[in-house]
Enzyme design. Sequence first.
Site, mmCIF file in Angstrom:
data_model
loop_
_atom_site.group_PDB
_atom_site.id
_atom_site.type_symbol
_atom_site.label_atom_id
_atom_site.label_comp_id
_atom_site.label_asym_id
_atom_site.label_seq_id
_atom_site.Cartn_x
_atom_site.Cartn_y
_atom_site.Cartn_z
ATOM 1 N N ARG A 187 11.935 2.513 -2.828
ATOM 2 C CA ARG A 187 10.698 3.167 -3.263
ATOM 3 C C ARG A 187 9.749 3.250 -2.073
ATOM 4 O O ARG A 187 9.291 2.222 -1.559
ATOM 5 C CB ARG A 187 10.050 2.381 -4.403
ATOM 6 C CG ARG A 187 8.691 2.932 -4.790
ATOM 7 C CD ARG A 187 8.040 2.177 -5.943
ATOM 8 N NE ARG A 187 6.728 2.747 -6.182
ATOM 9 C CZ ARG A 187 5.576 2.070 -6.157
ATOM 10 N NH1 ARG A 187 5.562 0.764 -5.930
ATOM 11 N NH2 ARG A 187 4.442 2.697 -6.355
ATOM 12 N N HIS A 240 -0.054 7.070 -3.016
ATOM 13 C CA HIS A 240 -0.310 5.632 -2.921
ATOM 14 C C HIS A 240 -1.626 5.467 -2.140
ATOM 15 O O HIS A 240 -1.658 4.902 -1.052
ATOM 16 C CB HIS A 240 0.878 4.928 -2.255
ATOM 17 C CG HIS A 240 0.967 3.452 -2.519
ATOM 18 N ND1 HIS A 240 2.066 2.851 -3.095
ATOM 19 C CD2 HIS A 240 0.082 2.450 -2.282
ATOM 20 C CE1 HIS A 240 1.858 1.535 -3.178
ATOM 21 N NE2 HIS A 240 0.658 1.268 -2.694
ATOM 22 N N GLU A 243 -0.691 2.742 -9.130
ATOM 23 C CA GLU A 243 -1.825 1.906 -9.550
ATOM 24 C C GLU A 243 -3.158 2.645 -9.584
ATOM 25 O O GLU A 243 -4.103 2.281 -8.852
ATOM 26 C CB GLU A 243 -1.939 0.678 -8.635
ATOM 27 C CG GLU A 243 -0.718 -0.210 -8.682
ATOM 28 C CD GLU A 243 -0.870 -1.508 -7.895
ATOM 29 O OE1 GLU A 243 -1.888 -1.677 -7.203
ATOM 30 O OE2 GLU A 243 0.021 -2.370 -8.001
ATOM 31 N N ASN A 278 3.915 -2.666 -11.990
ATOM 32 C CA ASN A 278 3.636 -3.529 -10.836
ATOM 33 C C ASN A 278 2.941 -4.778 -11.372
ATOM 34 O O ASN A 278 1.925 -4.676 -12.076
ATOM 35 C CB ASN A 278 2.693 -2.844 -9.843
ATOM 36 C CG ASN A 278 3.302 -1.613 -9.185
ATOM 37 O OD1 ASN A 278 4.453 -1.248 -9.455
ATOM 38 N ND2 ASN A 278 2.535 -0.971 -8.323
ATOM 39 N N TYR A 338 1.583 -8.756 -10.289
ATOM 40 C CA TYR A 338 1.348 -9.840 -9.324
ATOM 41 C C TYR A 338 0.907 -11.129 -10.011
ATOM 42 O O TYR A 338 1.449 -12.188 -9.750
ATOM 43 C CB TYR A 338 0.353 -9.397 -8.240
ATOM 44 C CG TYR A 338 1.018 -8.390 -7.315
ATOM 45 C CD1 TYR A 338 1.766 -8.806 -6.231
ATOM 46 C CD2 TYR A 338 0.972 -7.024 -7.593
ATOM 47 C CE1 TYR A 338 2.439 -7.902 -5.419
ATOM 48 C CE2 TYR A 338 1.639 -6.103 -6.786
ATOM 49 C CZ TYR A 338 2.373 -6.554 -5.705
ATOM 50 O OH TYR A 338 3.046 -5.658 -4.928
ATOM 51 N N GLU A 370 6.955 -2.989 -8.428
ATOM 52 C CA GLU A 370 6.474 -3.916 -7.398
ATOM 53 C C GLU A 370 6.429 -5.318 -7.970
ATOM 54 O O GLU A 370 5.888 -5.537 -9.064
ATOM 55 C CB GLU A 370 5.044 -3.571 -6.922
ATOM 56 C CG GLU A 370 4.966 -2.396 -5.994
ATOM 57 C CD GLU A 370 3.538 -2.137 -5.490
ATOM 58 O OE1 GLU A 370 2.741 -3.103 -5.372
ATOM 59 O OE2 GLU A 370 3.245 -0.971 -5.219
HETATM 60 C C1 GBH Z 1 -0.303 -3.539 -4.823
HETATM 61 O O1 GBH Z 1 -1.595 -3.680 -5.324
HETATM 62 C C2 GBH Z 1 -0.235 -2.293 -4.001
HETATM 63 O O2 GBH Z 1 0.416 -1.250 -4.715
HETATM 64 C C3 GBH Z 1 0.401 -2.488 -2.660
HETATM 65 O O3 GBH Z 1 0.112 -1.406 -1.851
HETATM 66 C C4 GBH Z 1 -0.069 -3.785 -2.061
HETATM 67 O O4 GBH Z 1 0.353 -3.964 -0.739
HETATM 68 C C5 GBH Z 1 0.465 -4.896 -2.908
HETATM 69 O O5 GBH Z 1 0.090 -4.729 -4.240
HETATM 70 C C6 GBH Z 1 0.015 -6.292 -2.464
HETATM 71 O O6 GBH Z 1 -1.368 -6.404 -2.539
HETATM 72 O O7 GBH Z 1 -6.214 -12.590 -9.070
HETATM 73 O O8 GBH Z 1 -8.475 -11.812 -8.990
HETATM 74 O O9 GBH Z 1 -7.347 -12.391 -6.948
HETATM 75 C C7 GBH Z 1 -1.819 -4.888 -6.005
HETATM 76 C C8 GBH Z 1 -3.169 -4.947 -6.664
HETATM 77 C C9 GBH Z 1 -5.082 -6.327 -7.000
HETATM 78 C C10 GBH Z 1 -2.924 -7.165 -7.567
HETATM 79 C C11 GBH Z 1 -5.621 -7.730 -6.932
HETATM 80 C C12 GBH Z 1 -3.441 -8.573 -7.538
HETATM 81 C C13 GBH Z 1 -5.324 -10.027 -7.676
HETATM 82 C C14 GBH Z 1 -6.709 -10.183 -8.180
HETATM 83 N N1 GBH Z 1 -3.668 -6.298 -6.693
HETATM 84 N N2 GBH Z 1 -4.872 -8.615 -7.806
HETATM 85 S S1 GBH Z 1 -7.201 -11.877 -8.316
#
Ligand code: GBH
Length: 441
Positions: free
Chosen positions: A80, A124, A169, A288, A290, A350
Amino acid sequence: MTTAPLPPFPAGFRWGVSTSAYQIEGGADADGRGPSIWDTFAHTPGRIADGSTGDVACDHYHRHAEDVALMAGLGVSAYRFSISWPRVQPGGAGPANPAGLDFYERLVDDLLAAGIDPVATLFHWDLPQPLEDAGGWLHRDTAARFAEYADLVAARLGDRVKLWITLNEPFIHMSLGHATGVHAPGRFLLLDAFPVAHHQLLAHGLAVAALRARSSSPVAIANNYSPVVAHGDTDADRAAGLAYDALHNRLFTDPLLGLGYPPGIEPAGMRDGDLDIIAAPLDVLGVNYYNPTGIRAAEEDSPLPFELVSLEGYPRTAFDWPVVPDGLRDLLTGLKGRYGDALPPIQVTESGCAYDDTPDATGRVHDPERIAYLDGHLRAVHQAIEAGVDVTGYFVWSLLDNWEWAEGFTKRFGLVHVDFATGARTPKSSYAWYRDLVTRR
Ligand code: GBH
C-alpha cells in the site's frame, strides 16, 4: 514476548506493508512535481519537531527499485503506497504531468513483476498548494478536482492497481490539519472544521464513480479508528465519551455506510443528493488502528465538549501511545456490531509502532517490542475473524522508517531501518520475523 505460533489465517489473506508519498519519496522538485500543503508547512519554521522537511525523506523516488526488492525479500503479497497528487497534477487541476504518472507506472509494473499487489491510496494528506490557495477542503470545488485527479490516475493505472483507496484518514486530516493546526495546512478552526469532513466525503464519493468508470478493481477508503474509553463516572463523562466516539469513529463511517451523519452533526454546505454520492457502495473498508483514546467531560470554559486523557497501565511506544492489542479486536467486532450486513470486508490498512531502534555496534537493529506489538495485534485480528468479522488483510505501518509528519525524522515505524544521512536501508529483526510469518503462509 509471546512465542506460541500465530494461529492460521483464512486462505487468500492479504499480507502487506504500507507507506505514503510525502513520507518516503523525496524528489520534491523532480520531473515537474509541484508543491503540496506539506511542503509549505514543513518549510515554515517551528512546525516540525526537528526542523526537517520531506524534500529528500527516504529518497524512494530514486530508490524505488531497491525498496521493491526489500518487499520481494519480505514475501508480502501487497504494498500500500500513496500517489502524490502534486506529482501527477501539479496545479491540482488541468492536464496530468506525464512524468509523474510514469513514476507510478514503473513502480506498479515492478511490483507486479515481483508478485506483489499494488494497493494505491489517492490522497494521503498532500493537497496541491494551488488548491489550498483556492480554499482547500473548506471549498466544495476541491471535491470535484479530486474526482478529476482520480480519473487521470485510473486512466493510466486502472488495469493494474489491485485495490484503490480514495482517502487516508480523513478524520485526522480534518482534526489535526484543520481543527488543531498540528498538521498541514495548519488551520485552527476547532468545530468549524466540519466542512472539511463533508468535502472529503463528497470527494470520496465522486472519486468512487470516476474509478469505477475506468477500472474493475475494488475500491476502499482508509479510516482511522480509536475505541473510546470513558473516564470518570458522571453523566457528563459518559456524554463526552459518546460525543468523541461520534466525532472520531462515526462522522465518516456512518454516512459512508448509508446512515447519514451522526445526530447533532450537520456539516454546513451539505446539498440534496450529497449523502447518496457519499454512500456509493464500498468493496472494502480500510481500518487504521493505533490505540484507544481516554475521554472525560471537559472543563466549563473549554471550546470542545470533551477532554482527552492519557490511558494508564499499558506499555507505551516511543510516541507515548499506549499498546492495547485488544482495542483492535474490540474495534473490529464493534464495527460489525454497529453496521452489521452493511459492513464490507475489512482490511487493516495500517498497524504499527514507533520505537527507538538504534543500531547496535555491528549495525543490526533489534526491535523485540515491535515484534511483540505486531504479534499481539495479529492475534487480535484473528480473534475478530473467529468472532465472525470478515477481515481479509493486514498491512504493517511501515515498510521503512520515514518522515513522520510534525515529528520529522524523530519517530521510526519501519520494518527496515533507514539512515537518513545516507539513505542506507537495514532490515530490522522485525523484518525477519514478518518474513518468516508471511512466507510460512
Ligand atoms: C497514521 O496516522 C498515518 O496514516 C500515517 O501517515 C502515520 O505515519 C502513522 O499513522 C503513524 O503516525 O493517543 O492521544 O496520543 C495516525 C493518526 C493520530 C493515530 C494520533 C494515533 C494518537 C493520539 N494518529 N493518535 S493520543
